[in-house]
Structure formats: C-alpha cells, structure tokens
Design an enzyme around this catalytic site. Structure first.
Site, PDB file in Angstrom:
ATOM      1  N   SER A 137       0.835  -1.213   0.000  1.00 35.69           N
ATOM      2  CA  SER A 137       0.000   0.000   0.000  1.00 35.69           C
ATOM      3  C   SER A 137       0.860   1.249   0.000  1.00 35.69           C
ATOM      4  O   SER A 137       1.959   1.265   0.564  1.00 35.69           O
ATOM      5  CB  SER A 137      -0.879   0.010   1.260  1.00 35.69           C
ATOM      6  OG  SER A 137      -1.421   1.292   1.473  1.00 35.69           O
ATOM      7  N   TYR A 162      -2.066  -0.799  10.875  1.00 34.81           N
ATOM      8  CA  TYR A 162      -2.338  -1.416   9.554  1.00 34.81           C
ATOM      9  C   TYR A 162      -1.195  -1.073   8.601  1.00 34.81           C
ATOM     10  O   TYR A 162      -0.638  -1.940   7.951  1.00 34.81           O
ATOM     11  CB  TYR A 162      -3.677  -0.911   9.005  1.00 34.81           C
ATOM     12  CG  TYR A 162      -3.779  -0.998   7.507  1.00 34.81           C
ATOM     13  CD1 TYR A 162      -3.513   0.118   6.712  1.00 34.81           C
ATOM     14  CD2 TYR A 162      -4.101  -2.195   6.883  1.00 34.81           C
ATOM     15  CE1 TYR A 162      -3.568   0.031   5.329  1.00 34.81           C
ATOM     16  CE2 TYR A 162      -4.157  -2.284   5.493  1.00 34.81           C
ATOM     17  CZ  TYR A 162      -3.884  -1.160   4.729  1.00 34.81           C
ATOM     18  OH  TYR A 162      -3.935  -1.238   3.362  1.00 34.81           O
ATOM     19  N   LYS A 166       1.932  -3.458   6.639  1.00 33.48           N
ATOM     20  CA  LYS A 166       2.332  -3.472   5.224  1.00 33.48           C
ATOM     21  C   LYS A 166       3.832  -3.174   5.117  1.00 33.48           C
ATOM     22  O   LYS A 166       4.581  -3.831   4.395  1.00 33.48           O
ATOM     23  CB  LYS A 166       1.538  -2.419   4.436  1.00 33.48           C
ATOM     24  CG  LYS A 166       0.054  -2.684   4.344  1.00 33.48           C
ATOM     25  CD  LYS A 166      -0.261  -3.968   3.603  1.00 33.48           C
ATOM     26  CE  LYS A 166      -1.750  -4.122   3.350  1.00 33.48           C
ATOM     27  NZ  LYS A 166      -2.076  -5.389   2.664  1.00 33.48           N
TER      28      LYS A 166
END
Ligand code: WQD
Length: 351
Positions: A137, A162, A166
């Site tokens: 991302s 989150y 990644k």
C-alpha cells in the site's frame, strides 16, 4: 524462481481471494486462462462472491477456480493446499485492513497480518514455491515530502498499525529474497482502490461503518447513511480537502495479471506503484458520485481525522515501462461502477 510458464500451465494461490480486490483479481486471472486456488477464512468476505465470479467468467473458466475456507495462519490447512494443488505463484491479499480498527486492535493486526504472512512464506518455502506478489500500500510512504510518489520515494513513518504491517511485511519479503536468491518477490503498492466490476455483481462490501470514503459515499447515495462526513477542509489543497490517487479496482486487478507475466522466470524483489498519477479531492469525489447517482449528496465538514496525510498520488512510470501496465479508467467510471454495484446490492452480499 519461476520457470517460464503460460497462464494455462500456471496455478495461482490467491489468499484473501474472496475479498474486494482479491475477487476482482480472481476474475482477471480466470479470464486470463490461469488456474486459481482461493484460500479465504471469510472473516471479511462472503462465500456468495464465488457464485458471482462464476457468473462473470462463465462455466469453463469457473472450472479452473477452487476455494478452500481456511485461515492463512493455519499451517496444516496451507500444507493441505500445497499437497492438493501444484501451486506455482502466490498472490497474498489476506489480512485485516481497517486503518481505524488497527489503532484500537494492534495486537490482532500484527498477529494476523504478519503471522499469516510468516506461515504462508514458510509453507511456500517447504514446497519449493518462491514466487509471490504482495498486496502492499502507498501508506508505507507515510506523509510524502514530495509528489508524485515514485518507488524510490522513502518509506516513512506509518500513522497506524495497519500501515506498519504493510511496511513490515515488505521488509520480511525483501529480506527473504536477499537471503535466498531463488525467491521472486513483487511488491505492489496500491493507492486508493475504488469502483467495481462493470457487471455490478461484485464490489466493495465493508462490514459495519465504512472506514473508507467511497463505500461511505455509496451508502449515502443508496440511503443507508444520512450524509458524508468530510474529514477536514483546511488542508493545503485546492479545495482544502484531502487528495488521493483513486484507482479503479479492475485496473488494479489487471495490474496483478501484468505482474504475473512480468515476473515469469525471474528472481529478486521488485516494487511497483499501482495508481493513476492523478490526485482527486474528497469534494471532487462527492461531486463525481452525485453525477453518477443522479442526485446531490449531502455532506458536512468535520475535524481532520488523526493520521490522515494531506495528499498523495503516484508516479506509475515504472509499471508502464517494465510491465506495460497503466490504469485506463477515470473517476467518472469508478463512481459509475461503484454506484452500479451499490444500487443493485444495497446490502452488499447481505451477510
Ligand atoms: C480517503 C480520503 C480522508 C472517509 C486507506 C489506507 C490505504 C487503503 C485505503 C485499504 C481522506 C477522507 C474518508 C470519510 C472523509 N487501504 N475521508 N470521510 O485513508 O487514503 O487510505 O484506505 O484498503 O492503504 O491507508 O483512504 O478512503 O479512508 O480516505 O473525508 O468518511 O477521504 O480524510 O482524505 P486512505 P480513505
């Protein structure tokens, strides 16, 4: 290291393949002739999506799709998959992805997202499968110093667990490829995936109150929510609202097929931005969606959301020049297709 294979000779394991981006990618893979094995625990997806995929691709292609309901962290289940199917490549989507939730539940996010990745690559290694595409991302770029973002732009401080998962999973895969030169790793850094397949049969179906802008706007449009809450209009942007690089989910899915073809027979680790190169503001999105659904959508200006960056958008030169991939759909199509999905499926898959 992957031997050169044609799509029809290639079996692709898609973790999280029943999810929003995963299901759209499965459609493109099946239509591209690949064998597809979906592993998904359905914690954030509906099994109904499988029938919808079959409706889209038709009976012959659907014959090339298998589904195993399992948690990717379940090593026994993973080993059973590798025993049952000749997995050549892996596309790894499975993971929790709600930014706000990750702040409240860091242990669950680190445990699930990183834990399932370790189980996956350890099992891949045990079965001699060392070709993986990871769903990363643009959030790993943090708050950009300069725009547009290229793959050489520095990875910066993430603003939520989150994003850190990644960031860390990218590092795990890069280190794995460094330690064992037979590994073949592609990191795809998505910008903001939105929209839906033109059939309206599959689309984004978040559980509870949507964290992301588009599904929230779509739920306002279909009457499930009263109005859009715009998180801040005092940013240093043309209209004061946050700017993002929104990419049609079908363009994004096609990027995975392009990456599979590009990585054929290669080794090493390569990073690609998957975006459009165009920034769009929150208010512009609301206007575009109003045009797609045929009515003005109400909104209120709220305070900024903690952790949000002012703006980001991609430089996608590398994907175009190396993989021959670029996004082809604009904001109007993204909103049109998102509205088509939402208006025909006001309760998503209904679970
Ligand atoms: C977009 C813009 C908000 C909701 C995150 C992850 C990324 C990807 C997509 C998962 C921002 C504004 C939002 C709302 C608003 N991951 N907004 N009202 O935060 O750019 O990216 O989700 O799929 O990895 O980092 O996406 O859609 O939440 O926000 O005004 O109700 O919309 O402030 O400017 P984001 P988003």
């Amino acid at each position: 290291m992957s031997l050169e294979k044609t799509p029809s000779e290639t079996c692709v394991l898609v973790t999280g393949g029943a999810g929003f981006i995963g299901s759209h990618t499965v459609v493109e893979l099946l239509e591209g002739g690949y064998q597809v094995v979906i592993v998904d625990d359905l914690s954030n997806a509906s099994e109904k999506v499988l029938d919808r995929i079959a409706q889209i691709v038709g009976d012959e292609a659907a014959e090339r799709m298998s589904f195993i309901r399992a948690d990717v962290a379940d090593r026994d289940a993973l080993e059973a998959v590798f025993e049952s199917f000749p997995i050549d490549r892996v596309i790894h989507f499975a993971g929790f992805k709600a930014v706000g939730e990750s702040v409240a539940k860091p242990i669950e996010y680190y445990g699930n997202n990183i834990g399932n990745t370790i189980a996956l690559i350890d099992t891949m290694r045990a079965y001699g499968c060392k070709d993986i595409i990871f769903s990363s991302s643009a959030t790993v770029y943090g708050d950009p110093d300069a725009l547009p973002l290229t793959e050489q732009s520095p990875k910066k401080f993430c603003t939520n667990p989150y994003g850190w998962t990644k960031w860390m999973i990218e590092q795990i895969l890069m280190d794995t490829a460094t330690a064992d030169p037979e590994w073949n790793v592609v990191l795809l850094r998505y910008f903001n995936p939105i929209g839906a397949h033109e059939s309206g049969l599959i689309g984004e179906d978040p559980k509870g109150i949507p964290n992301n802008l588009l599904p929230y706007v779509a739920q306002v449009a279909v009457g499930k929510r009263d109005c859009v809450h715009v998180f801040g209009n005092d940013y240093d942007t043309p209209d004061g609202t946050g700017v993002r690089d929104y990419i049609h989910v079908v363009d994004l899915a096609a990027g995975h097929v392009s990456a599979l073809a590009w990585m054929n027979g290669r080794t090493g680790c390569e990073i690609f931005n998957l975006g459009t190169g165009t920034g769009t503001s929150v208010l512009e999105i609301i206007k575009a969606f109003s045009e797609a659904c045929g009515r003005e959508l109400p909104y209120v200006i709220e305070a900024r959301r903690p952790g949000d960056v002012t703006a980001n958008w991609a430089d996608c030169t590398k994907a175009r020049e190396l993989m021959g991939w670029e996004a082809t759909r604009g904001i109007a199509e993204m909103c049109r297709d998102s509205w088509n999905w939402q208006s025909h499926n006001p309760d998503g898959y209904g679970e």
